[in-house]
Motif scaffolding. Structure first.
Motif, PDB file in Angstrom:
ATOM      1  N   UNK A   1       0.810  -1.227   0.000  1.00 44.61           N
ATOM      2  CA  UNK A   1       0.000   0.000   0.000  1.00 44.61           C
ATOM      3  C   UNK A   1       0.839   1.271   0.000  1.00 44.61           C
ATOM      4  N   UNK A   2       2.142   1.183   0.226  1.00 40.04           N
ATOM      5  CA  UNK A   2       2.965   2.387   0.358  1.00 40.04           C
ATOM      6  C   UNK A   2       3.401   2.993  -0.969  1.00 40.04           C
ATOM      7  N   UNK A   3       3.104   2.340  -2.080  1.00 39.57           N
ATOM      8  CA  UNK A   3       3.565   2.822  -3.374  1.00 39.57           C
ATOM      9  C   UNK A   3       3.004   4.217  -3.671  1.00 39.57           C
ATOM     10  N   UNK A   4       3.867   5.069  -4.235  1.00 41.17           N
ATOM     11  CA  UNK A   4       3.441   6.423  -4.583  1.00 41.17           C
ATOM     12  C   UNK A   4       4.480   7.055  -5.500  1.00 41.17           C
ATOM     13  N   UNK A   5       4.076   8.130  -6.132  1.00 45.30           N
ATOM     14  CA  UNK A   5       4.964   8.954  -6.943  1.00 45.30           C
ATOM     15  C   UNK A   5       4.779  10.381  -6.432  1.00 45.30           C
ATOM     16  N   UNK A   6       5.862  10.985  -5.973  1.00 46.37           N
ATOM     17  CA  UNK A   6       5.804  12.341  -5.435  1.00 46.37           C
ATOM     18  C   UNK A   6       6.601  13.262  -6.354  1.00 46.37           C
ATOM     19  N   UNK A   7       5.923  14.246  -6.912  1.00 46.82           N
ATOM     20  CA  UNK A   7       6.569  15.228  -7.784  1.00 46.82           C
ATOM     21  C   UNK A   7       6.699  16.544  -7.030  1.00 46.82           C
ATOM     22  N   UNK A   8       7.889  17.138  -7.102  1.00 44.02           N
ATOM     23  CA  UNK A   8       8.101  18.451  -6.504  1.00 44.02           C
ATOM     24  C   UNK A   8       8.913  19.306  -7.475  1.00 44.02           C
ATOM     25  N   UNK A   9       9.311  20.477  -7.058  1.00 50.71           N
ATOM     26  CA  UNK A   9      10.005  21.409  -7.946  1.00 50.71           C
ATOM     27  C   UNK A   9      11.289  20.834  -8.540  1.00 50.71           C
ATOM     28  N   UNK A  10      12.008  20.020  -7.785  1.00 50.76           N
ATOM     29  CA  UNK A  10      13.308  19.542  -8.255  1.00 50.76           C
ATOM     30  C   UNK A  10      13.270  18.181  -8.930  1.00 50.76           C
ATOM     31  N   UNK A  11      12.167  17.451  -8.828  1.00 50.96           N
ATOM     32  CA  UNK A  11      12.120  16.142  -9.467  1.00 50.96           C
ATOM     33  C   UNK A  11      11.005  15.265  -8.944  1.00 50.96           C
ATOM     34  N   UNK A  12      11.224  13.964  -9.083  1.00 46.05           N
ATOM     35  CA  UNK A  12      10.206  12.969  -8.759  1.00 46.05           C
ATOM     36  C   UNK A  12      10.822  11.907  -7.851  1.00 46.05           C
ATOM     37  N   UNK A  13      10.075  11.505  -6.841  1.00 46.03           N
ATOM     38  CA  UNK A  13      10.466  10.376  -6.002  1.00 46.03           C
ATOM     39  C   UNK A  13       9.474   9.256  -6.275  1.00 46.03           C
ATOM     40  N   UNK A  14       9.994   8.102  -6.682  1.00 43.18           N
ATOM     41  CA  UNK A  14       9.171   6.932  -6.964  1.00 43.18           C
ATOM     42  C   UNK A  14       9.363   5.941  -5.820  1.00 43.18           C
ATOM     43  N   UNK A  15       8.282   5.661  -5.097  1.00 39.02           N
ATOM     44  CA  UNK A  15       8.318   4.695  -4.005  1.00 39.02           C
ATOM     45  C   UNK A  15       7.552   3.465  -4.473  1.00 39.02           C
ATOM     46  N   UNK A  16       8.279   2.365  -4.661  1.00 43.10           N
ATOM     47  CA  UNK A  16       7.662   1.098  -5.044  1.00 43.10           C
ATOM     48  C   UNK A  16       7.653   0.176  -3.839  1.00 43.10           C
ATOM     49  N   UNK A  17       7.285  -1.066  -4.018  1.00 45.86           N
ATOM     50  CA  UNK A  17       7.114  -1.991  -2.896  1.00 45.86           C
ATOM     51  C   UNK A  17       8.389  -2.122  -2.068  1.00 45.86           C
ATOM     52  N   UNK A  18       9.521  -2.355  -2.724  1.00 43.28           N
ATOM     53  CA  UNK A  18      10.756  -2.604  -1.984  1.00 43.28           C
ATOM     54  C   UNK A  18      11.851  -1.593  -2.300  1.00 43.28           C
ATOM     55  N   UNK A  19      11.517  -0.516  -2.989  1.00 44.38           N
ATOM     56  CA  UNK A  19      12.553   0.449  -3.356  1.00 44.38           C
ATOM     57  C   UNK A  19      12.001   1.868  -3.369  1.00 44.38           C
ATOM     58  N   UNK A  20      12.955   2.797  -3.322  1.00 40.92           N
ATOM     59  CA  UNK A  20      12.623   4.221  -3.409  1.00 40.92           C
ATOM     60  C   UNK A  20      13.719   4.859  -4.252  1.00 40.92           C
ATOM     61  N   UNK A  21      13.317   5.633  -5.266  1.00 38.14           N
ATOM     62  CA  UNK A  21      14.313   6.244  -6.141  1.00 38.14           C
ATOM     63  C   UNK A  21      13.947   7.701  -6.405  1.00 38.14           C
ATOM     64  N   UNK A  22      14.941   8.547  -6.306  1.00 33.38           N
ATOM     65  CA  UNK A  22      14.784   9.983  -6.549  1.00 33.38           C
ATOM     66  C   UNK A  22      15.320  10.292  -7.947  1.00 33.38           C
TER      67      UNK A  22
END
Length: 154
Positions: free
Chosen positions: A67-88
């Motif tokens: 349930x924690x999966x999300x995509x967060x967009x802000x002024x400097x870029x995107x953070x992708x939170x998947x099941x077992x990883x997080x990438x900026x």
């Protein structure tokens, strides 16, 4: 293109709301049920009861990770939170945002030649919302990318 979305104000978080609610509700229900069974079965010893509760907690944890999966967009870029990883990612790293018919979620084509799944936008239970979210993320990526100037694509 007449259906070009207006750019959302940043920061913005994209997540599968219905799926998240179902997973978390199911996790709580399963945890409470298994823990309740452990308390109601009088023949169980303390260790066995604890193992029931731990099992319920582990099931809840797995569902919470889903349930924690999300995509967060802000002024400097995107953070992708998947099941077992997080990438900026910086905006310039995102070359294309894809959600093709039949795709289980959005894929981001990146400047390093790879494709990153973004599970935070998935058409499972809310297809129209996922399409709108994908279009909004695509518009943001195109507007903020240094390699793709803002243009009307239609």
């Amino acid at each position: 293109m007449s259906d070009t979305p207006t750019l959302p104000s940043l920061p913005v978080t994209f997540r599968p709301g219905h799926t998240r609610a179902i997973l978390l509700t199911a996790g709580v229900a399963i945890f409470l049920t298994i823990s309740g069974v452990a308390l109601l079965l009088e023949q169980l010893g303390p260790g066995e009861r604890a193992s029931f509760v731990v099992t319920g907690a582990l099931i809840f944890w797995v569902l919470a990770q889903l349930a924690r999966v999300k995509v967060v967009a802000d002024e400097s870029g995107v953070t992708v939170v998947n099941i077992a990883s997080k990438r900026r990612l910086d905006w310039a790293e995102i070359l294309q945002v894809n959600l093709r018919p039949g795709d289980p979620w959005v894929f981001l084509n990146l400047s390093d030649g790879t494709s990153l799944p973004a599970l935070g936008i998935q058409p499972g239970l809310a297809k129209q919302r996922a399409i709108a979210d994908a279009k909004a993320l695509r518009a943001l990526a195109e507007a903020r990318s240094t390699t793709h100037p803002v243009e009307d694509q239609g």
